[in-house]
Write a protein that holds these residues in place. Structure first.
Motif, PDB file in Angstrom:
ATOM      1  N   GLU A 309       0.912  -1.178  -0.061  1.00  0.00           N
ATOM      2  CA  GLU A 309       0.087  -0.025   0.009  1.00  0.00           C
ATOM      3  C   GLU A 309       0.784   1.319   0.139  1.00  0.00           C
ATOM      4  OE1 GLU A 309      -2.723   1.777   3.456  1.00  0.00           O
ATOM      5  OE2 GLU A 309      -3.729   0.365   2.316  1.00  0.00           O
ATOM      6  N   ALA A 310       2.117   1.306   0.806  1.00  0.00           N
ATOM      7  CA  ALA A 310       2.832   2.375   0.840  1.00  0.00           C
ATOM      8  C   ALA A 310       3.377   2.822  -0.531  1.00  0.00           C
ATOM      9  CB  ALA A 310       3.838   2.047   2.074  1.00  0.00           C
ATOM     10  N   ARG A 311       3.837   1.558  -1.112  1.00  0.00           N
ATOM     11  CA  ARG A 311       4.500   1.606  -2.508  1.00  0.00           C
ATOM     12  C   ARG A 311       3.491   1.952  -3.517  1.00  0.00           C
ATOM     13  NH1 ARG A 311       6.436  -3.202  -2.446  1.00  0.00           N
ATOM     14  NH2 ARG A 311       4.516  -4.211  -3.561  1.00  0.00           N
ATOM     15  N   GLY A 312       2.075   1.619  -3.338  1.00  0.00           N
ATOM     16  CA  GLY A 312       1.185   2.332  -4.368  1.00  0.00           C
ATOM     17  C   GLY A 312       1.063   3.590  -4.184  1.00  0.00           C
ATOM     18  N   LEU A 313       0.883   4.072  -2.912  1.00  0.00           N
ATOM     19  CA  LEU A 313       0.645   5.578  -2.498  1.00  0.00           C
ATOM     20  C   LEU A 313       2.023   6.478  -3.131  1.00  0.00           C
ATOM     21  CD1 LEU A 313      -1.028   5.181   1.010  1.00  0.00           C
ATOM     22  CD2 LEU A 313      -2.032   6.241  -1.206  1.00  0.00           C
ATOM     23  N   ARG A 314       2.985   5.771  -2.888  1.00  0.00           N
ATOM     24  CA  ARG A 314       4.065   6.655  -3.773  1.00  0.00           C
ATOM     25  C   ARG A 314       4.144   6.703  -5.158  1.00  0.00           C
ATOM     26  NH1 ARG A 314       7.536   3.964  -0.944  1.00  0.00           N
ATOM     27  NH2 ARG A 314       8.297   2.370  -2.619  1.00  0.00           N
ATOM     28  N   ALA A 316       1.473   6.520  -6.836  1.00  0.00           N
ATOM     29  CA  ALA A 316       0.336   7.406  -7.015  1.00  0.00           C
ATOM     30  C   ALA A 316       0.722   8.883  -7.067  1.00  0.00           C
ATOM     31  CB  ALA A 316      -1.153   7.215  -6.172  1.00  0.00           C
ATOM     32  N   LEU A 317       1.293   9.306  -6.049  1.00  0.00           N
ATOM     33  CA  LEU A 317       1.862  10.689  -5.918  1.00  0.00           C
ATOM     34  C   LEU A 317       2.763  11.168  -7.163  1.00  0.00           C
ATOM     35  CD1 LEU A 317       1.987  13.003  -3.976  1.00  0.00           C
ATOM     36  CD2 LEU A 317       3.829  12.088  -2.921  1.00  0.00           C
ATOM     37  N   ALA A 319       2.862   9.857 -10.297  1.00  0.00           N
ATOM     38  CA  ALA A 319       1.762  10.036 -11.345  1.00  0.00           C
ATOM     39  C   ALA A 319       0.962  11.378 -11.114  1.00  0.00           C
ATOM     40  CB  ALA A 319       0.904   8.874 -11.495  1.00  0.00           C
ATOM     41  N   THR A 320       0.510  11.689 -10.020  1.00  0.00           N
ATOM     42  CA  THR A 320      -0.458  12.652  -9.696  1.00  0.00           C
ATOM     43  C   THR A 320       0.509  14.075 -10.263  1.00  0.00           C
ATOM     44  OG1 THR A 320      -1.767  11.700  -8.308  1.00  0.00           O
ATOM     45  CG2 THR A 320      -1.749  14.207  -8.484  1.00  0.00           C
ATOM     46  N   ALA A 321       1.740  13.932  -9.394  1.00  0.00           N
ATOM     47  CA  ALA A 321       2.784  15.251  -9.753  1.00  0.00           C
ATOM     48  C   ALA A 321       3.150  15.554 -11.283  1.00  0.00           C
ATOM     49  CB  ALA A 321       3.933  15.074  -8.794  1.00  0.00           C
ATOM     50  N   ALA A 322       3.388  14.181 -12.092  1.00  0.00           N
ATOM     51  CA  ALA A 322       3.768  14.347 -13.242  1.00  0.00           C
ATOM     52  C   ALA A 322       2.477  14.843 -14.116  1.00  0.00           C
ATOM     53  CB  ALA A 322       3.966  12.832 -13.683  1.00  0.00           C
ATOM     54  N   VAL A 323       1.288  14.591 -13.873  1.00  0.00           N
ATOM     55  CA  VAL A 323       0.222  14.976 -14.503  1.00  0.00           C
ATOM     56  C   VAL A 323      -0.114  16.449 -14.316  1.00  0.00           C
ATOM     57  CG1 VAL A 323      -2.419  14.799 -14.787  1.00  0.00           C
ATOM     58  CG2 VAL A 323      -0.993  12.867 -14.844  1.00  0.00           C
ATOM     59  N   LEU A 324       0.085  16.887 -13.089  1.00  0.00           N
ATOM     60  CA  LEU A 324      -0.116  18.526 -12.825  1.00  0.00           C
ATOM     61  C   LEU A 324       0.943  19.056 -13.546  1.00  0.00           C
ATOM     62  CD1 LEU A 324      -1.092  17.982  -8.680  1.00  0.00           C
ATOM     63  CD2 LEU A 324      -2.619  18.419 -10.960  1.00  0.00           C
ATOM     64  N   LEU A 369      -4.136   4.222 -11.694  1.00  0.00           N
ATOM     65  CA  LEU A 369      -3.241   3.130 -12.297  1.00  0.00           C
ATOM     66  C   LEU A 369      -1.818   3.058 -11.810  1.00  0.00           C
ATOM     67  CD1 LEU A 369      -2.830   1.494 -14.800  1.00  0.00           C
ATOM     68  CD2 LEU A 369      -1.994   3.518 -16.087  1.00  0.00           C
ATOM     69  N   ALA A 370      -1.170   4.004 -11.193  1.00  0.00           N
ATOM     70  CA  ALA A 370      -0.049   4.058 -10.562  1.00  0.00           C
ATOM     71  C   ALA A 370      -0.096   3.232  -9.287  1.00  0.00           C
ATOM     72  CB  ALA A 370       0.704   5.378 -10.452  1.00  0.00           C
ATOM     73  N   TYR A 371      -1.066   3.669  -8.627  1.00  0.00           N
ATOM     74  CA  TYR A 371      -1.267   2.724  -7.287  1.00  0.00           C
ATOM     75  C   TYR A 371      -1.450   1.429  -7.646  1.00  0.00           C
ATOM     76  CZ  TYR A 371      -3.349   1.228  -3.043  1.00  0.00           C
ATOM     77  OH  TYR A 371      -3.634   0.540  -1.878  1.00  0.00           O
ATOM     78  N   GLY A 372      -2.473   1.038  -8.475  1.00  0.00           N
ATOM     79  CA  GLY A 372      -2.783  -0.442  -8.807  1.00  0.00           C
ATOM     80  C   GLY A 372      -1.243  -1.241  -9.283  1.00  0.00           C
ATOM     81  N   ARG A 373      -0.271  -0.447  -9.975  1.00  0.00           N
ATOM     82  CA  ARG A 373       0.889  -1.099 -10.225  1.00  0.00           C
ATOM     83  C   ARG A 373       1.719  -1.315  -9.100  1.00  0.00           C
ATOM     84  NH1 ARG A 373      -0.018  -3.229 -15.243  1.00  0.00           N
ATOM     85  NH2 ARG A 373      -0.623  -1.773 -16.846  1.00  0.00           N
TER      86      ARG A 373
END
Length: 560
Positions: A309-314, A316-317, A319-324, A369-373
């Motif tokens: 879960e920690a890896r997925g949140l990392r 996701a963060l 990926a979100t920063a890249a999109v923003l 998607l990043a969290y799921g991976r």
């Protein structure tokens, strides 16, 4: 022994007997209300019959309207489409060219030859042109993927776990309000999680459940973010505004400033009520009252290890920063493609504002998607596609409701009943000299009353908007102001009406910690939230209106 002494003493009225009778009456009356889909079928029938009767009675109104002279436009056909679209006018209309004209609106019968023709030929077009359908489908691509991957649940668990005991209540409430961006996650994850979090620190779990429920449901209408609900409410508002002024519309961010400020206000007010009133009245929790039925615990999504879960949140963060970062580059740079190509504006009528739904979808999709991976909950492209398909499949009943709402709005528009009613009511209100402030307060109160029998925000606004938006427009109250007032009246009573879709589930959650809990238990626990929030939020809205603070970017309180 006397006859009086021989009679058994009258049975004592059970505690909360009056409240139980009121709740029983509400529940019995509510059970007689049809499903929202059936309700809109009947509303369509009523509009058809009423239009015929009112047209037969020759009901009409005459009113004045400010109108611009016609401007010639060149019709162009978009590539790949058979639908023509008007191009930009050759020259703008200059100030002073507007003129006041007198118009007459009369009721058009849906049972006349033209009306029957409209019923048959417009059915598909009404649904196709109902923009809320496309908005909810597009948004759920991203939100559905994030929820299926477990990202929403993981974020809630993470935020709750890092909070101190003193901050636990405001954080749970604040997350509950924000969870309206993916409402199911709030109800299914945060509410039972709030109870578990309170119990883990020795506090009454029912107080944690009540705080979470209040945040998720009582604050459902506002957010720090643009939510899927905003897209639907905005389109319904624009459809209602078009009854009076075809050129007047609002955008997704029309209530953004008000929503952000209201989110902060709601968090503070609900935290006070939870700590000072609800938790005090509930007292200390008695573990002997808990149920042993583990099935009453909520499904918290895909189970993953803390490390995963920690890896997925990392991920996701990142990926979100890249999109923003990409969106920022496409927006803030000079001559960026998401700026207005003529004025260079970012807010207002700009590509950026028109792209908010797509941007939200991309952010949730990338993060999910990043969290799921990272967490291992989404390993293959087939699983990604399956999660999107599942999220769309879950919208089937909502899409059918949209089909019926689209017909109702179209029939209502065709009949001119809303326009005639708005003119009549506007004339009466103007003659009665009722100020806009008191009328807005009355509208908030009416919305609260309707919420008891129709908690669904979209269905309720679809009925109220065609009546009240044109009415307030005639009184020079902007559509975004009416929508803000609607948000104030829409949410607070959600926590005490048995007709709210998740209310039975909340009762079941409550029974996990108190076996004998029922509807009365939940309502008595949540009633203080409703009373205090309704009063303070309404006063807050009135103060906002009187001060004339913009409700969102380019969205003043008063008509421009």
């Amino acid at each position: 022994m006397s006859e009086q002494a021989a009679q058994p003493p009258p049975a004592a009225e059970p505690a909360g007997g009056t409240m139980q009778r009121i709740l029983g009456a509400i529940e019995r009356g509510g059970n007689k209300m049809p499903n929202p889909a059936i309700l809109f079928v009947w509303l369509c029938v009523i509009v058809i019959i009423a239009s015929a009767l009112l047209a037969w009675a020759d009901i009409k109104v005459t009113y004045q309207v400010v109108e611009a002279p016609p401007v010639p436009v060149e019709e162009v056909v978009q590539g790949g489409s058979t639908q023509p679209s008007g191009g930009l006018p050759d020259a703008s209309v200059q100030e002073g060219e507007y003129r006041v004209v007198e118009k007459t609106a009369e009721i058009q019968s849906l049972l006349s030859a033209d009306g029957i023709r409209f019923l048959f030929t417009s059915f598909v077009a009404n649904f196709r042109n109902f923009a809320a359908v496309a908005i909810i489908l597009v948004v759920m691509i991203g939100v559905g993927l994030a929820e299926a991957a477990g990202l929403i649940g993981a974020l809630i668990r993470k935020l709750v776990s890092v909070s101190s005991e003193a901050m636990l209540t405001p954080i749970i409430i604040f997350i509950g309000v924000l969870s309206s961006v993916a409402s199911d996650a709030g109800y299914l994850v945060l509410i039972p999680l709030g109870a578990a979090a309170f119990k883990s620190v020795g506090r009454n779990p029912l107080a944690g459940m009540a705080a979470a429920f209040a945040g998720v449901a009582a604050g459902f209408g506002v957010n720090f973010l643009i939510t899927p609900l905003d897209g639907v409410l905005t389109e319904i508002t624009n459809d209602a505004s078009a009854l009076v002024d075809q050129d007047r519309s609002i955008d997704l961010a029309a209530n953004l400033y008000f929503g952000i400020a209201s989110t902060i206000l709601i968090t503070i007010v609900l935290t006070f009520v939870s700590v000072r009133i609800v938790e005090t009245s509930l007292g200390k929790h008695d573990p002997s009252l808990e149920s042993d039925d583990e099935s009453l615990d909520a499904d918290k999504g895909p189970e993953v290890s803390p490390e995963a879960e920690a890896r997925g949140l990392r991920y996701a963060l990142i990926a979100t920063a890249a999109v923003l970062a990409v969106i920022t580059l496409l927006t803030v740079l000079p001559d960026a493609p998401l700026r207005d190509p003529v004025t260079g504006d970012i807010v207002g009528d700009s590509p950026f504002m028109d792209s908010l739904i797509v941007i939200i979808t991309i952010i949730f999709f990338a993060a999910g998607l990043a969290y799921g991976r990272g967490a291992g909950t989404l390993r293959t492209s087939d699983e990604v596609l399956a999660s999107i398909s599942k999220s769309w499949a879950g919208l089937a009943s909502l899409l059918f409701l949209f089909l019926l709402i689209a017909q109702f709005i179209a029939y209502f528009n065709f009949s001119n009943m809303a326009q005639v009613a708005a003119v009549k009511l506007g004339d009466w209100l103007e003659e009665a000299n009722i100020g806009a402030v008191w009328l807005l307060i009355g509208f908030v109160f009416v919305t609260m009353l309707v919420d008891f029998i129709m908690p669904a925000a979209i269905a309720k606004w679809a009925i109220l908007a065609p009546i009240f938006v044109p009415l307030f427009l005639r009184l020079d109250v902007a559509p975004q102001t009416v929508l803000a007032a609607y948000r104030v009246g829409d949410s607070p009573a959600n926590v005490i009406t048995p007709l709210m879709a998740y209310f039975p589930l909340i009762v079941i959650f409550t029974q996990r910690y108190r076996r004998d809990a029922g509807i009365g238990t939940v309502v008595s626990m949540m009633l203080p939230f409703v009373v205090v929030l309704s009063v303070i939020w309404t006063l807050f809205f009135v103060a906002w209106y009187l001060l004339g603070i913009p409700l969102g970017p380019g969205s003043p309180v008063h008509l421009d």
